[in-house]
Scaffold this active site. Structure first.
Site, short mmCIF file in Angstrom:
data_model
loop_
_atom_site.label_atom_id
_atom_site.label_comp_id
_atom_site.label_asym_id
_atom_site.label_seq_id
_atom_site.Cartn_x
_atom_site.Cartn_y
_atom_site.Cartn_z
N ASP A 1 -3.37 -5.22 2.92
CA ASP A 1 -4.06 -4.70 1.81
C ASP A 1 -3.60 -3.07 1.93
O ASP A 1 -4.17 -2.51 2.76
CB ASP A 1 -5.33 -4.99 1.50
CG ASP A 1 -5.90 -4.12 0.27
OD1 ASP A 1 -5.35 -3.41 -0.28
OD2 ASP A 1 -6.98 -4.73 -0.04
N ILE A 2 -2.73 -2.50 1.18
CA ILE A 2 -2.62 -1.12 1.22
C ILE A 2 -3.75 -0.10 1.14
O ILE A 2 -3.78 1.00 1.71
CB ILE A 2 -1.57 -0.48 0.26
CG1 ILE A 2 -0.93 0.73 0.50
CG2 ILE A 2 -2.10 -0.74 -1.03
CD1 ILE A 2 -0.01 0.83 1.45
N ASN B 1 3.27 4.42 -11.88
CA ASN B 1 4.04 4.56 -13.12
C ASN B 1 4.05 5.60 -13.73
O ASN B 1 3.29 6.66 -13.12
CB ASN B 1 3.39 3.54 -14.23
CG ASN B 1 2.03 3.81 -14.75
OD1 ASN B 1 1.83 4.84 -15.01
ND2 ASN B 1 1.17 3.14 -14.70
N GLY C 1 -0.75 -4.05 -10.32
CA GLY C 1 -0.40 -4.11 -8.99
C GLY C 1 -1.04 -3.25 -8.09
O GLY C 1 -2.26 -3.04 -8.07
N VAL C 2 -0.38 -2.49 -7.22
CA VAL C 2 -0.67 -1.61 -6.46
C VAL C 2 -1.40 -0.64 -6.92
O VAL C 2 -2.48 0.15 -6.55
CB VAL C 2 0.66 -1.21 -5.31
CG1 VAL C 2 0.10 0.18 -4.43
CG2 VAL C 2 1.15 -2.19 -4.58
N ASP C 3 -0.58 0.12 -7.85
CA ASP C 3 -1.36 1.18 -8.63
C ASP C 3 -2.71 0.75 -9.13
O ASP C 3 -3.52 1.79 -9.04
CB ASP C 3 -0.44 1.58 -9.95
CG ASP C 3 -0.86 2.90 -10.72
OD1 ASP C 3 -1.34 3.82 -9.93
OD2 ASP C 3 -0.24 3.00 -11.83
N SER D 1 8.81 -0.85 -5.99
CA SER D 1 9.32 -1.52 -7.17
C SER D 1 9.54 -3.13 -6.85
O SER D 1 10.05 -3.63 -7.60
CB SER D 1 10.81 -1.09 -7.10
OG SER D 1 10.68 0.39 -7.72
N GLY E 1 7.29 -5.41 -7.21
CA GLY E 1 6.23 -6.32 -8.00
C GLY E 1 6.73 -6.34 -9.30
O GLY E 1 7.76 -6.79 -9.79
N TYR F 1 8.12 -4.39 -11.28
CA TYR F 1 9.53 -3.78 -11.42
C TYR F 1 10.77 -4.82 -11.04
O TYR F 1 11.74 -4.27 -10.95
CB TYR F 1 9.69 -2.43 -11.10
CG TYR F 1 8.91 -1.13 -11.51
CD1 TYR F 1 8.02 -1.56 -12.76
CD2 TYR F 1 9.02 0.18 -11.21
CE1 TYR F 1 7.24 -0.76 -13.31
CE2 TYR F 1 8.21 0.95 -11.77
CZ TYR F 1 7.36 0.73 -12.90
OH TYR F 1 6.57 1.60 -13.58
#
Length: 163
Positions: A12-13, A26, A34-36, A124, A126, A128
């Site tokens: 997990d980041i 984004n 997602g990550v964001d 990119s 996920g 994207y």
């Protein structure tokens, strides 16, 4: 100049204990999926406040694809979040230089901050739709070619073992 040690881990980041965590943001810088979304949720409102300040000052039209900018990490176990916007995958246009630029620009920002360690998501791959195997190859190519001044450890954090 230290050499860059590249690590590839599954995890997990948002739990990485590094100086800087990279956000696959984004262009709005105002959170998303997602990550964001995970980084904004776990980091808390301080990240969003810092992103709003960036939008009000330098990035009124949003952060351009491939560029990188840093904010506080809020409640994350890092000092900074480095936001970068990856390209959307295209089967008809080679956008891989832009994807590699996300990694090199994030490293440049980390160097400017004096960070010694940085954790990257698979940018990119996920929402994207960049194919995971090529996204890994692009990340490793960019990181392998880098020679940062202060960053000693670059960790590529894959969300699941399938990657």
């Amino acid at each position: 100049m230290p050499s860059l040690n590249i690590e590839v881990v599954t995890g997990d980041i948002t739990t990485q204990q590094v100086d800087a965590i990279v956000n696959a943001a984004n262009t709005s810088l105002l959170g998303g999926g997602g990550v964001d979304g995970a980084i904004h949720r776990k980091g808390g409102p301080a990240i969003l406040e810092a992103c709003r300040a960036l939008r009000a000052s330098h990035y009124g039209r949003g952060l351009p694809v491939g560029q990188a900018v840093a904010t506080t990490a809020g409640r994350l176990p890092a000092r900074w979040v480095i936001h970068t916007v990856g390209p959307v995958y295209s089967a008809t246009e080679d956008r891989s230089p832009v994807l590699r630029g996300c990694y090199t620009n994030a490293l440049r920002v980390a160097d400017e901050l004096g960070a010694r360690s940085i954790a990257f998501p698979l940018i990119s791959s996920g929402l994207y739709r960049w194919p995971k195997d090529d996204a890994i190859a692009q990340a490793l190519a960019a990181l392998g070619a880098a020679s940062p001044a202060t960053v000693e450890v670059a960790r590529l954090v894959l969300f699941d073992a399938g990657a």
